[in-house]
Design an enzyme around this catalytic site. Structure first.
Site, short mmCIF file in Angstrom:
data_model
loop_
_atom_site.label_atom_id
_atom_site.label_comp_id
_atom_site.label_asym_id
_atom_site.label_seq_id
_atom_site.Cartn_x
_atom_site.Cartn_y
_atom_site.Cartn_z
N ASP A 50 0.74 -1.19 0.05
CA ASP A 50 -0.03 -0.01 -0.17
C ASP A 50 0.72 1.24 -0.08
OD1 ASP A 50 -2.16 -1.79 0.57
OD2 ASP A 50 -2.62 -1.04 2.46
N HIS A 100 -6.13 2.96 -3.92
CA HIS A 100 -5.92 3.25 -2.17
C HIS A 100 -6.48 4.56 -1.91
CE1 HIS A 100 -4.42 2.25 1.68
NE2 HIS A 100 -3.58 2.80 1.77
N HIS A 104 -5.03 9.46 0.43
CA HIS A 104 -4.84 8.62 1.49
C HIS A 104 -5.56 9.38 2.68
CE1 HIS A 104 -2.90 6.01 4.54
NE2 HIS A 104 -2.92 5.13 3.68
N HIS A 193 3.75 -2.15 2.86
CA HIS A 193 3.73 -0.90 2.35
C HIS A 193 5.07 -0.30 1.59
CE1 HIS A 193 1.10 -1.10 5.76
NE2 HIS A 193 0.27 -0.10 5.28
ZN LIG Z 1 -2.28 3.04 3.49
#
Ligand SMILES: [Zn+2]
Length: 233
Positions: A50, A100, A104, A193
């Site tokens: 992510d 995503h 964010h 991530h």
């Molecule tokens: Zn995230």
């Protein structure tokens, strides 16, 4: 009316617990269709990344390529716009792209139309960069909220949670790798991530070092590393 409102009932404590589960529970479908693990009939699992793309994405792609592994990358729209070539390298190398959100944002701080804009805005940035629209969505911080069900339905997105959270933003590489390898199993979906909440200067060295340990360990255990679409098939 929103089925999302159907949370009432019971004591206040139970209602709060229920609401928290609805928002963050990995199996919750309250704010839209969502999955958290794949099929368990084959020794394959999905690594997901992510918050990228970022400077660190390239090193992860090199490692995945070295081990013949495929993964899914949930890109932030604004980060993809900042690094379009890096974003495109991910899909060019056969990895899967997921949505995503545009910035964010924590969706629980947004109105339903704000939530819709975050998801739809990211979808159009990623569609333009990659030439096709993502099918998968991961909510920032794993928090779903009002407006998401309609956004997912209109944009044909399915939410993806995880069976293992690597905690790579706060643990050293060896502990991240231990967590992931210990949780490895048929159909696992692992959350890591390749950025940090869209901060351009973030240091993701721990993630890269963890993946360098994870890939050989999972290979030794005969796991095939595949995309979210493949692990769900
Ligand atoms: Zn995230």
């Amino acid at each position: 009316m929103h089925s999302e409102w159907m949370l009432a009932g019971g004591t206040a404590g139970a209602a709060i617990g229920c609401a928290a589960w609805a928002v963050r529970g990995r199996a919750s479908q309250v704010f839209g269709r969502s999955v958290w693990r794949g099929s368990d009939n084959r020794p394959r699992l999905a690594l997901t990344f992510d918050d990228g793309p970022s400077f660190w994405t390239a090193a992860l792609l090199d490692l995945l390529g070295e081990w013949g592994a495929k993964a899914s990358f949930f890109q932030i729209g604004e980060a993809a716009r900042r690094h379009p070539e890096l974003a495109r390298r991910v899909s060019d190398e056969g990895h899967e792209i997921g949505n995503h959100t545009l910035s964010h944002a924590a969706l629980y701080a947004k109105t339903p139309s704000g939530v819709y804009g975050e998801v739809a805005g990211c979808q159009s940035v990623l569609e333009e960069i990659h030439g096709c629209a993502p099918r998968w969505f991961r909510a920032p911080y794993g928090c779903r909220w009002f407006g998401l069900r309609r956004a997912q339905r209109d944009l044909d997105l399915t939410g993806v949670m995880w069976s293992c959270l690597g905690l790579d933003w706060k643990l050293p590489a060896s502990r991240v790798a231990n967590r992931v390898v210990a949780a490895a199993g048929n159909g696992a979906i692992v959350c890591l991530h390749d950025g940090r909440a869209g901060r351009p200067d973030a240091d993701c060295r721990a993630t890269v070092d963890a993946v360098r340990l994870i890939l050989p360990a999972l290979r030794e255990r005969q796991f095939e590393l595949v995309t979210v679409s493949e692990v769900l098939a």
